[in-house]
Design a protein around this motif. Structure first.
Motif, PDB file in Angstrom:
ATOM      1  N   PHE A  67      -3.915  -0.192   3.376  1.00 33.06           N
ATOM      2  CA  PHE A  67      -3.707   1.251   3.473  1.00 33.06           C
ATOM      3  C   PHE A  67      -3.141   1.638   4.839  1.00 33.06           C
ATOM      4  CE2 PHE A  67      -5.304   5.448   4.740  1.00 33.06           C
ATOM      5  CZ  PHE A  67      -4.725   6.231   3.751  1.00 33.06           C
ATOM      6  N   TYR A 127      -4.480   4.124  -1.884  1.00 33.01           N
ATOM      7  CA  TYR A 127      -5.797   4.763  -1.863  1.00 33.01           C
ATOM      8  C   TYR A 127      -6.362   4.894  -3.272  1.00 33.01           C
ATOM      9  CZ  TYR A 127      -9.248   8.487  -1.156  1.00 33.01           C
ATOM     10  OH  TYR A 127     -10.387   9.223  -1.152  1.00 33.01           O
ATOM     11  N   PRO A 130     -13.909   7.969   0.482  1.00 33.36           N
ATOM     12  CA  PRO A 130     -13.452   6.725   1.108  1.00 33.36           C
ATOM     13  C   PRO A 130     -14.563   5.813   1.619  1.00 33.36           C
ATOM     14  CG  PRO A 130     -13.024   8.577   2.540  1.00 33.36           C
ATOM     15  CD  PRO A 130     -13.523   9.142   1.248  1.00 33.36           C
TER      16      PRO A 130
END
Length: 123
Positions: free
Chosen positions: A42, A58, A98
């Motif tokens: 990422f 993501y 996340p």
């Protein structure tokens, strides 16, 4: 005499064997490795290619985390660990947030440790 003394069959033997085995997360050890690899990919994509492909990375990695978390919870439940309704929260949160994968790793370690202590199999 309780009703357990009269129970016979494979289900009773399976329950008895589960209580004698140590609980462990089948996919739990892979989660930090995959998380680190996803973070590196990422970061590299967002720095060198741009934000649109980084968003794709993501989304894909979080779908993968959700699958790993679901499989791990399912394996723990098959070992006799009861999660209750929180298993739905962990699975749902892994899609969008996340830092759920590392938090799940820590929380599941605590749950496994507590279960093994209750079985008398702690390290």
């Amino acid at each position: 005499m309780s009703t357990d003394e009269y129970r016979r069959g494979r289900e009773v033997e399976r329950e008895r064997q589960q209580k004698q085995r140590k609980a462990r997360g089948r996919y739990r050890g892979v989660i930090p490795v995959i998380y680190a690899i996803g973070f590196v990919i990422f970061t590299g994509v967002s720095l060198f290619i741009g934000p649109e492909p980084a968003f794709t990375v993501y989304v894909v990695t979080h779908l993968f985390y959700a699958g790993l978390i679901r499989a791990d919870i399912k394996s723990l439940r098959s070992q006799g660990i009861d999660w209750g309704a929180s298993r739905h929260l962990w699975f749902g949160a892994s899609f969008a947030l996340p830092f759920v994968a590392p938090l799940y790793y820590l929380y599941s370690g605590r749950v496994i440790r507590r279960e093994n202590e209750s079985r008398g199999l702690a390290d």
